[in-house]
Design a protein around this motif. Structure first.
Motif, short mmCIF file in Angstrom:
data_model
loop_
_atom_site.label_atom_id
_atom_site.label_comp_id
_atom_site.label_asym_id
_atom_site.label_seq_id
_atom_site.Cartn_x
_atom_site.Cartn_y
_atom_site.Cartn_z
N LEU A 1 0.30 2.68 -1.79
CA LEU A 1 -0.84 2.98 -0.93
C LEU A 1 -0.64 4.29 -0.18
O LEU A 1 -1.58 5.09 -0.04
N LYS B 1 -3.10 -0.35 4.48
CA LYS B 1 -4.47 0.05 4.14
C LYS B 1 -5.11 0.85 5.26
O LYS B 1 -6.02 1.64 5.02
N ARG B 2 -4.62 0.61 6.48
CA ARG B 2 -5.12 1.36 7.64
C ARG B 2 -4.21 2.54 7.98
O ARG B 2 -4.24 3.06 9.08
N HIS B 3 -3.35 2.92 7.02
CA HIS B 3 -2.47 4.10 7.14
C HIS B 3 -1.38 3.94 8.21
O HIS B 3 -0.86 4.93 8.71
N GLU C 1 -6.66 -9.36 8.30
CA GLU C 1 -7.81 -8.67 7.72
C GLU C 1 -8.69 -8.06 8.81
O GLU C 1 -9.33 -7.03 8.59
N ILE D 1 0.53 -5.27 4.15
CA ILE D 1 -0.40 -4.57 3.26
C ILE D 1 -1.65 -4.14 4.01
O ILE D 1 -2.16 -3.02 3.82
N GLU D 2 -2.16 -5.01 4.89
CA GLU D 2 -3.35 -4.65 5.67
C GLU D 2 -3.03 -3.47 6.59
O GLU D 2 -3.87 -2.59 6.79
#
Length: 357
Positions: free
Chosen positions: A353, A323-325, A290, A319-320
């Motif tokens: 995503l 989320k940050r591409h 995270e 997944i994290e």
């Protein structure tokens, strides 16, 4: 004229003899009991003259037994039980039983429920969190069953929630979480919005700093004193525990949109030498994911022996990353997930995503 605040100041400053004399000058006998047990606990906590403690407790018991009002007697016995619990004395349970017996003698169910909640509060402070929760529930049911107006019931239930919150404030995170959760539910359902918002934040904080969430650490974080909280953790913990505490604080800073948390992560690892347990590996992998410290998160995740937990940690990291591409990197990590079903689920989430679905 001596006030309670005067005595508490003397206790906190370590002027025990002066505090003991000043307690004798107070008029309210219940205040005397509460301050005597507070003095006894503080003496032990700060390495004072421990041979004073038995006599101080005896004085508190003597005063408690002379009280006429059942509410005051129950509160006095409960405060003595709480202190004895903190001091490690086996007699604590006896005094809690006496407190509950006194409460049960109160005829008015509304007053009885509030009194039981006060006993539960002291049970929590004494370290009996499970029993405290049970007694809080009895108090709640007692008030709900009272034949009185809805408004009076609401006022009494709010008192229970306030006592739960106050007890949570005095406990480490593990003990506080359940109390905060119930207090929030009560405030939320009764639309006491400001109190609900405050407790919700306290709950989120306790859930974030589970390892090192002592009351003064959480208080510092709520006040925005992040460096002070880190200093407290550094003073009290070493090795992996200290590392985890620093990472938890960095995570709270991130969740509060406080800049500077990446430097806290870097500082936490400076000179670190430790052998984390499997549980610690898993928690640190999730926290680091995270925080965006993916290389370290992967290192800890891949060291987890249990396949299912390793797979879940890798999924979280992937997944994290997405989320940050960082989609390619996320797919690479997802490919390391040993469970085929979970691996496919993770790849689908990454694709969603990436596609902005």
């Amino acid at each position: 004229m001596v006030t309670r605040e005067d005595v508490e100041t003397l206790i906190k400053r370590g002027y025990y003899e002066e505090a003991l004399y000043s307690i004798g000058e107070l008029e309210d006998p219940l205040e005397k009991v509460e301050l005597l047990v507070e003095l006894a606990v503080e003496i032990q906590r700060r390495g004072g003259p421990e041979d004073w403690i038995p006599d101080i407790i005896d004085d508190a018991v003597y005063l408690a037994e002379k009280l006429k009002d059942p509410f005051e007697r129950a509160s006095a016995f409960a405060s003595i039980g709480s202190a004895l619990g903190e001091l490690g004395y086996e007699e604590s349970e006896e005094f809690f039983s006496r407190a509950i017996d006194e409460a049960e003698r109160v005829g008015d169910p509304l007053a009885r429920g509030v009194l039981l909640a006060h006993v539960a509060y002291y049970l929590a402070l004494g370290g009996y969190t499970e029993t405290a929760t049970e007694v809080f529930n009895v108090a709640f049911d007692t008030i709900i069953g009272a034949e009185t107006s809805y408004a009076k019931k609401v006022d009494a239930i709010i008192q229970i929630a306030e006592l739960m919150e106050s007890a949570g404030d005095s406990l480490a995170s593990e003990g506080a979480i359940g109390l905060y959760r119930t207090a929030f539910d009560i405030f939320d359902k009764l639309h006491v919005n400001q109190k609900a918002a405050v407790v919700e934040k306290k709950l989120a904080l306790a859930e974030t700093v589970r390892e090192v969430g002592l009351p003064d650490v959480r208080r510092a974080l709520l006040e925005g004193r992040y460096r002070y909280a880190l200093a407290l953790v550094g003073k009290r913990y070493r090795g992996t525990k200290r590392l985890m505490g620093s990472l938890e604080i960095a995570l709270w800073m991130k969740r509060m949109n406080v800049t500077g948390y990446p430097s806290v992560v870097e500082e936490a690892f400076e000179g670190y030498k430790g052998s984390p347990s499997q549980e610690e590996l898993e928690r640190m992998a999730l926290i680091l994911a995270e925080l965006g410290s993916f290389e370290r998160a992967l290192k800890f995740a891949l060291a987890i022996d249990e396949m299912e937990k390793r797979a879940e940690a890798l999924k979280t990291i992937a997944i994290e990353m997405a989320k940050r591409h960082r989609y390619e990197m996320a797919r690479t990590v997802a490919g390391e997930i040993p469970d085929e079903t979970l691996r496919e689920e993770t790849l689908m989430e990454i694709a969603a995503l990436e596609g902005g679905v």
